[in-house]
Design an enzyme around this catalytic site. Structure first.
Site, PDB file in Angstrom:
ATOM      1  N   LYS A 116       9.096  35.956  23.285  1.00  0.00           N
ATOM      2  CA  LYS A 116      10.184  36.240  22.273  1.00  0.00           C
ATOM      3  C   LYS A 116      10.228  36.311  20.764  1.00  0.00           C
ATOM      4  CE  LYS A 116      13.305  34.298  25.733  1.00  0.00           C
ATOM      5  NZ  LYS A 116      14.653  33.823  25.829  1.00  0.00           N
ATOM      6  N   GLU A 200      16.664  29.664  15.904  1.00  0.00           N
ATOM      7  CA  GLU A 200      17.789  30.872  15.558  1.00  0.00           C
ATOM      8  C   GLU A 200      18.993  30.313  15.344  1.00  0.00           C
ATOM      9  OE1 GLU A 200      16.911  34.194  18.845  1.00  0.00           O
ATOM     10  OE2 GLU A 200      18.622  33.564  19.245  1.00  0.00           O
ATOM     11  N   HIS A 235      23.497  30.319  31.630  1.00  0.00           N
ATOM     12  CA  HIS A 235      22.931  31.326  31.276  1.00  0.00           C
ATOM     13  C   HIS A 235      22.289  32.122  32.482  1.00  0.00           C
ATOM     14  CE1 HIS A 235      22.714  29.557  27.509  1.00  0.00           C
ATOM     15  NE2 HIS A 235      22.196  28.280  27.793  1.00  0.00           N
ATOM     16  N   ARG A 292      11.769  45.727  33.000  1.00  0.00           N
ATOM     17  CA  ARG A 292      11.956  46.036  34.472  1.00  0.00           C
ATOM     18  C   ARG A 292      13.210  46.525  34.933  1.00  0.00           C
ATOM     19  NH1 ARG A 292      15.497  41.813  34.978  1.00  0.00           N
ATOM     20  NH2 ARG A 292      14.852  39.705  33.867  1.00  0.00           N
TER      21      ARG A 292
HETATM   22  P1  ADP Z   1      16.362  33.691  28.816  1.00  0.00           P
HETATM   23  O1  ADP Z   1      15.444  34.680  28.502  1.00  0.00           O
HETATM   24  O2  ADP Z   1      16.295  32.345  28.922  1.00  0.00           O
HETATM   25  O3  ADP Z   1      17.664  34.112  29.864  1.00  0.00           O
HETATM   26  P2  ADP Z   1      18.203  34.479  26.442  1.00  0.00           P
HETATM   27  O4  ADP Z   1      17.374  34.540  25.221  1.00  0.00           O
HETATM   28  O5  ADP Z   1      18.394  35.864  27.136  1.00  0.00           O
HETATM   29  O6  ADP Z   1      17.216  33.512  27.391  1.00  0.00           O
HETATM   30  O7  ADP Z   1      19.608  33.915  26.418  1.00  0.00           O
HETATM   31  C1  ADP Z   1      20.295  33.488  27.664  1.00  0.00           C
HETATM   32  C2  ADP Z   1      21.718  33.296  27.279  1.00  0.00           C
HETATM   33  O8  ADP Z   1      21.838  32.282  26.187  1.00  0.00           O
HETATM   34  C3  ADP Z   1      22.351  34.549  26.364  1.00  0.00           C
HETATM   35  O9  ADP Z   1      22.921  35.431  27.475  1.00  0.00           O
HETATM   36  C4  ADP Z   1      23.453  33.823  25.569  1.00  0.00           C
HETATM   37  O10 ADP Z   1      24.494  33.446  26.519  1.00  0.00           O
HETATM   38  C5  ADP Z   1      22.827  32.081  25.270  1.00  0.00           C
HETATM   39  N1  ADP Z   1      22.036  32.374  24.001  1.00  0.00           N
HETATM   40  C6  ADP Z   1      20.909  33.097  23.606  1.00  0.00           C
HETATM   41  N2  ADP Z   1      20.820  32.900  22.369  1.00  0.00           N
HETATM   42  C7  ADP Z   1      21.589  32.604  21.598  1.00  0.00           C
HETATM   43  C8  ADP Z   1      22.156  32.481  20.317  1.00  0.00           C
HETATM   44  N3  ADP Z   1      21.387  32.731  19.182  1.00  0.00           N
HETATM   45  N4  ADP Z   1      23.336  31.950  20.038  1.00  0.00           N
HETATM   46  C9  ADP Z   1      24.481  31.736  21.021  1.00  0.00           C
HETATM   47  N5  ADP Z   1      24.033  31.899  22.272  1.00  0.00           N
HETATM   48  C10 ADP Z   1      22.669  32.288  22.588  1.00  0.00           C
END
Ligand code: ADP
Length: 443
Positions: A116, A200, A235, A292
């Protein structure tokens, strides 16, 4: 075109791939673990081969056994589905080296998006908006605090190798951030064997909006609009829809262009999803790219009339994309994930034998499932047992259709998320299209 495809997966997605292959006139090979002998993907494939014991590492994650199965059956391509080996760059590489086509992006493309922190850098360089944050990993607490002061609290610490919602921690102030940093690092080390984390900006009330893209091996790439996946628990997505109630044609165009730019910057081929956080002021930020086909792909199929799995197979075989322009989204589609879980008891897994099963029907109702009455839900894998996807002329009709389809859905013998999904669909905030990623927490 391929003559025989081996499906390195189980459950509803294995069946989904079998259906696409049949329509394309391609023979199929199912692989299965000892726990999945009675699964429909085994019954409906042309050939099947047992690859080991129930734990995934002995079967669905066991690369040598899957390759041996491909060799024995003379398959010429492998479809990985989602989960298991779908985003394993090494597997993609070994397939290609063994003369098997991996139906997905190249190993190199998977690697570029798999980390990431690195994906953030690549996207930033390509001009795709990313969430404000550290430019690469942060090495210690002090550096994390420095970054947080720069971008402003609250912040989120994320594992570079993260996925599935693991290794993410919120830091609301300096003290909390120091704690979050240590916890995220430990969790990341334990779950991914990589303690690297980055910082972030935490978006307080975002929607999760993702764009489906597809690239071919001739440099073409197109998007098929969005899916709104804001209804999540820890999530994990529960309900997905398209179009998003939060997008209009202009914003869809902007986010679609950003997703295409993301894919084009790494010369992306096959199906992919670019995930964005959409803020209340309509700004959006790249979160990650899933390399994917996704669980929720039927939502897009319903509103675009594109068969994404057939298209994946065609482009893997070297054909050019069928569509070159984003299709118009027709009507409204909603997917509900039916999991073998007990919503009354913290969504704990509810494996066991399904004693009665009746799937809903009627206009605009699609069910993707591998289960039936008498089927035993094994405890070893994820808990998804069925997906209900409805399509209707507009959102209110889709909501009503999904709600009543759930009412007709009979699954006895185990607990499922069906009653919980009905609560979501009939909630005034969901009905109004007014939800963010915290909706479920506040139910
Ligand atoms: P993973 O790969 O573990 O699923 P993601 O990066 O796709 O993680 O994030 C999953 C979820 O976490 C997102 O859909 C959102 O709900 C929350 N999230 C991720 N980053 C942020 C952020 N910077 N601010 C607020 N919520 C976040």
């Amino acid at each position: 075109m391929f003559e025989k495809i081996l499906i390195a997966n189980r459950g509803e997605v294995a069946l989904r791939v079998i259906r696409a292959c049949r329509e394309l006139g391609i023979r199929t090979v199912a692989v299965y673990s000892e726990a999945d002998r009675d699964s429909l993907h085994v019954r409906f494939s042309d050939e099947d081969i047992c690859i080991g014991a129930p734990p995934a590492r002995d079967s669905y994650l066991n690369i040598p056994r899957i390759l041996a199965a491909a060799e024995i059956t003379g398959a010429d391509a492998i479809h990985p589905g989602y989960g298991f080996l779908a985003e394993n760059a090494e597997f993609a590489e070994i397939c290609e080296r063994s003369g098997l086509v991996f139906i997905g992006p190249t190993a190199d493309q998977i690697r570029k998006m798999g980390n990431k922190a690195e994906a953030r850098r690549t996207m930033d360089a390509a001009g795709v908006p990313i969430v404000p944050g550290s430019n690469g990993p942060v090495d210690d607490e002090d550096e994390a605090v420095e970054e947080a002061r720069r971008i402003g609290f609250p912040v989120i610490i994320k594992a570079s190798s993260g996925g599935g919602g693991k290794g993410m921690r919120l830091g609301e102030d300096e003290e909390g951030l120091r704690r979050a940093f240590v916890m995220a690092r430990n969790e990341a080390k334990a779950a991914f064997d990589d303690p690297t984390v980055y910082v972030e900006k935490y978006i307080s009330r975002p929607r999760h909006v993702e764009i489906q893209v597809m690239g071919d091996k001739h440099g073409n790439i197109v998007h098929y609009g969005e899916r709104d996946c804001s209804v999540q628990r820890r999530h994990q997505k529960l309900v997905e829809e398209s179009p998003s109630p939060a997008l209009d044609a202009e914003l869809r165009g902007e986010m679609g262009d950003a997703a295409v730019l993301a894919g084009a910057s790494i010369d992306y081929s096959n199906a992919g999803t670019v995930e964005f956080l959409l803020d209340e002021d309509r700004s959006f930020f790249f979160m990650e790219m899933n390399t994917r086909i996704q669980v929720e792909h039927p939502v897009t199929e319903a509103v675009t009339a594109v068969d994404l799995v057939k298209e994946q197979i065609r482009v893997a075989a070297g054909e050019e994309l069928t569509l070159r322009e984003p299709p118009a989204l027709r009507g409204h589609a909603i997917e509900c994930r039916i999991n073998a879980e007990d919503p009354e008891h913290g969504f704990r897994p509810s494996p066991g034998t399904i004693t009665a099963f009746h799937a809903p029907g009627g206009p605009g109702v699609r069910i993707d499932t591998h289960v039936y009455a008498g089927y035993h839900v094994p405890p070893y894998y994820d808990s998804l047992i069925a997906k209900l996807v409805v399509r209707a002329n507009d959102r209110p009709e889709a909501l009503s259709r999904a709600y009543h389809a759930l009412e007709e859905f009979i699954v006895e013998g185990i607990h499922t998320t069906i009653p919980f999904l009905q609560t979501v669909l009939s909630h005034p905030d969901f009905e109004a299209g007014n939800v963010d990623t915290h909706f479920i927490e506040h139910l």
